[in-house]
Design an enzyme around this catalytic site. Structure first.
Site, PDB file in Angstrom:
ATOM      1  N   ASP A   1      13.151  70.321  37.558  1.00  0.00           N
ATOM      2  CA  ASP A   1      13.748  70.671  36.225  1.00  0.00           C
ATOM      3  C   ASP A   1      12.863  72.063  35.799  1.00  0.00           C
ATOM      4  OD1 ASP A   1      14.050  69.891  33.432  1.00  0.00           O
ATOM      5  OD2 ASP A   1      11.489  69.557  33.013  1.00  0.00           O
TER       6      ASP A   1
ATOM      7  N   LYS B   1       7.860  71.697  29.028  1.00  0.00           N
ATOM      8  CA  LYS B   1       7.975  72.938  28.348  1.00  0.00           C
ATOM      9  C   LYS B   1       7.450  73.806  27.756  1.00  0.00           C
ATOM     10  CE  LYS B   1      11.393  71.335  30.748  1.00  0.00           C
ATOM     11  NZ  LYS B   1      12.670  69.956  29.716  1.00  0.00           N
TER      12      LYS B   1
ATOM     13  N   SER C   1      19.429  70.481  29.568  1.00  0.00           N
ATOM     14  CA  SER C   1      18.419  68.630  30.027  1.00  0.00           C
ATOM     15  C   SER C   1      19.670  68.058  29.967  1.00  0.00           C
ATOM     16  CB  SER C   1      17.925  68.514  28.506  1.00  0.00           C
ATOM     17  OG  SER C   1      16.342  69.852  28.373  1.00  0.00           O
TER      18      SER C   1
ATOM     19  N   ARG D   1      13.669  57.494  29.852  1.00  0.00           N
ATOM     20  CA  ARG D   1      13.056  57.942  31.277  1.00  0.00           C
ATOM     21  C   ARG D   1      12.401  57.268  31.917  1.00  0.00           C
ATOM     22  NH1 ARG D   1      14.696  64.154  30.839  1.00  0.00           N
ATOM     23  NH2 ARG D   1      15.151  64.204  28.614  1.00  0.00           N
TER      24      ARG D   1
ATOM     25  N   TYR E   1       6.316  62.339  22.423  1.00  0.00           N
ATOM     26  CA  TYR E   1       7.454  62.113  22.896  1.00  0.00           C
ATOM     27  C   TYR E   1       7.548  63.117  24.427  1.00  0.00           C
ATOM     28  CZ  TYR E   1      11.977  60.585  25.230  1.00  0.00           C
ATOM     29  OH  TYR E   1      12.671  60.966  26.432  1.00  0.00           O
TER      30      TYR E   1
HETATM   31  O1  SAT Z   1      11.610  65.597  26.715  1.00  0.00           O
HETATM   32  S1  SAT Z   1      11.852  67.076  27.857  1.00  0.00           S
HETATM   33  O2  SAT Z   1      11.687  68.198  27.909  1.00  0.00           O
HETATM   34  O3  SAT Z   1      10.559  66.545  28.638  1.00  0.00           O
HETATM   35  C1  SAT Z   1      12.787  66.775  28.672  1.00  0.00           C
HETATM   36  C2  SAT Z   1      13.689  67.579  28.734  1.00  0.00           C
HETATM   37  O4  SAT Z   1      14.567  67.756  27.441  1.00  0.00           O
HETATM   38  O5  SAT Z   1      14.561  68.167  30.382  1.00  0.00           O
HETATM   39 MN    MN Z   2      14.314  69.843  31.661  1.00  0.00          MN
END
Ligand code: SAT
Ligand code: MN
Length: 593
Positions: A277, A206, A248, A366, A197
């Site tokens: 982001d 991240k 997030s 998403r 995921y």
């Molecule tokens: O799952 S992700 O880290 O890519 C999305 C988020 O939590 O900002």
């Molecule tokens: Mn994020």
């Protein structure tokens, strides 16, 4: 195979341990992507959505135990525990390697090992950094192709530079008990197993662009931040860029793609999206901070996205998009809560939709889509030198206490405001939702080193010759006594951005308070907005007593980092706490009959 021996050797070593049936080096081509999509359709990893309304759109249903980032299984593995800090889960590097290597052993038997060379940032930008992700998930390959500059051009740059971040990923058994997201910043290495995921598996995002990059940025004098980047063009045709950090699922994508209210559009204002982001900022020769978006696409939260809340996002989602964990209608259209039309027939797990089973789309479902499909995508988003940042915003989800907007007095105060950020938790990570936690600079889950050192690094950017942006704090989520949001949010947030830019160039007024400078009613452009006087007052109200208590809690939080916390930040905290105490005493005295 690559021309870079160190890369070949690493791929061979990983293949020896994971024992895949075959190894595929990704070139990022259309043909390669088509073949992968066909494979995933055959295997049932993807479901084709309505080709008439959503050409080349697919649905992926992840394992129901694998729907969000897992912070309790995410580790920073530095030699010294103190270097990771109390903000991270830490494991000794040798122990961490041993633990995950055992899980990786033989895990790709019967599978294909994909080698994904990628570049974070415009391919020709000196601010960009490259990595290579090894994965056994074609879904990860397809997502990385959208989210990064992936394939032949990235490999060429890696071969030229000779260095890259190593990311090793396998979906493993998708067993939460055998799931680990390990980071070795000192080795520029990531090892992630047991999840397919989002942020657990798309290692460019991240893991690399924040956790590893924040660590590199500290040693090299730049910042890797959990921020959107948006350009605001005024009626004179000048564009100013704002970087904004929110945790997030707190509306970064919506703010990055905002459509201004009617009165602003008529006057000639425009909004340009640079990123939603992640933001890498580097001090330029002119002293300003220059920012790039290291990503090439959006991995946005679907629920709540509609023609009303984010028309730009909705417009880009009707072709060439991968949806993860949304619901579908009888016509095979993607569906999620917040869309006014359509009726879900299958929920995110593929079951017949039943309201008693909970939401049709997972709250953290998403979309993955190329940034180029965004109608407001900035013509400067790919500029190799980046865009200059005029203001930095920190923001959280706070039902009470925190006013709509305030301005930090100076850089040190701004760093304190960022470090003190609190927000109510969301579905983007597993765990309880709606619980208040400190999420400094929205980096709590993403800073690859000790927060105390991170705050010191932020403070260190203020030096002679620096022309740093002003720092602000916003809260779109304050509620009234009736439990309803006081501020309309979305497009109307433009009104706050205008004040912020006005403060940055000295043209807007404000009232000083101990927590920072707040706009007076007359300082905000509220043309065409139906907002009662009492709501506006409630939005801008600073309750001194409650803030004194908040500063007490902030003080405890800062103290929890011990001796590494920079004295400058502690002093700034003490100064404001004293101001608050004085004002509380004064107002008590005034209130005494
Ligand atoms: O799952 S992700 O880290 O890519 C999305 C988020 O939590 O900002
Ligand atoms: Mn994020």
């Amino acid at each position: 195979m690559s021309k870079l021996e160190s890369l070949n050797q690493w791929v061979e070593a990983v293949a020896r341990s994971t024992q895949p049936e075959r190894v595929h080096w990704c070139d990022g081509s259309e043909a390669e992507n088509d073949a992968l999509i066909d494979l995933m359709l055959q295997r049932g990893d993807l479901i084709e959505l309505n080709p008439r309304t959503h050409p080349d759109c697919y649905l992926h249903r992840s394992n129901p135990s694998d729907v969000a980032r897992v912070e309790h299984l995410t580790f920073i593995c530095t030699k010294s525990k103190d270097d990771a800090g109390p903000n991270n889960h830490w494991m000794d590097p040798a122990e961490a390697h041993a633990k995950v290597d055992a899980l990786f052993a033989g895990c790709m038997k019967g599978r294909t090992l994909y080698v994904i060379p990628y570049c974070m940032g415009p391919i020709d930008s000196p601010l960009s950094r490259c990595g290579v992700e090894i994965t056994d998930s074609p879904y990860v390959v397809a997502n990385m192709r959208i989210m990064t500059r992936m394939g032949a051009a990235a490999l060429e740059r890696i071969e030229r530079e000779g260095t890259f971040v190593k990311g090793q990923h396998s979906t493993g058994e998708l067993d939460p008990h055998k799931r680990f997201i390990m980071h070795f910043p000192e080795e520029l290495t990531i090892k992630s197993i047991g999840s397919g995921y989002g942020g657990n598996a798309l290692l460019g995002k991240k893991c690399h662009a924040l956790r590893i990059a924040s660590y590199q940025a500290r040693t090299e004098g730049w910042l890797a931040e959990h921020m959107l980047i948006v350009g605001i063009q005024n009626p004179k045709g000048e564009t100013h860029y704002i970087a904004a950090a929110f945790p997030s699922a707190c509306g970064k994508t919506n703010l990055a793609m905002l459509i201004p209210p009617e009165s602003y559009l008529k006057a000639g204002w425009k909004v340009w999206t640079v990123g939603d982001d992640i933001c890498w900022m580097t001090p330029g020769a002119d002293g300003r901070l220059w920012a790039i978006n290291p990503e090439a696409g959006f991995f946005g939260v679907a629920p709540g996205t509609s023609a009303k809340t984010n028309p730009n996002a909705l417009a880009m989602l009707n072709h060439d998009t991968i949806f993860t964990n949304v619901a579908v209608t009888a016509d095979g259209d993607p569906w999620w809560e917040g869309l006014p039309d359509g009726v879900p027939v299958k929920d995110w797990q593929g079951r017949d939709y039943l309201a008693t089973n909970g939401p049709a789309a997972h709250p953290n479902s998403r979309f993955t889509v190329s940034a180029k499909q965004c109608p407001s995508w900035s013509p400067h988003a790919e500029d190799p030198q980046g865009v200059p940042i005029s203001a930095i915003i920190f923001g959280g989800r706070r039902e009470h206490l925190v006013p709509l907007v305030f301005e930090a007095r100076d850089w040190t105060h701004g760093v304190l405001v960022g470090s003190a950020m609190g927000s109510e938790t969301t579905a983007a990570a597993t765990g309880a939702v709606g619980v208040l936690r400190r999420d400094s600079m929205a980096m709590k889950p993403f800073c690859g080193y000790n927060f105390a050192d991170y705050f010191a690094h932020w403070l260190s950017l203020e030096k002679s010759g620096a022309k740093l942006p002003k720092i602000f704090h916003v809260n779109w989520f304050r509620k009234g006594d009736d439990g309803k949001f006081l501020w309309p949010g979305f497009g109307d947030n433009m009104r706050v951005l205008e004040w912020i830019l006005g403060r940055s160039n000295g043209s807007e007024g404000a009232e000083e308070t101990p927590i920072g400078n707040i706009p007076r009613a007359q300082d905000l452009n509220l043309d065409g907005l139906d907002l009662t006087r009492s709501k506006l007052e409630a939005l801008l109200h600073v309750d001194l007593e409650s803030w004194a208590a908040e500063y007490e809690s902030i003080g405890e939080y800062l103290a929890s980092y011990g001796a590494r916390m920079p004295q400058k930040l502690l002093d700034e905290h003490r100064r404001i706490a004293a101001l608050l105490a004085e004002d509380v005493a004064e107002s008590d005295a005034v209130g005494t009959p």
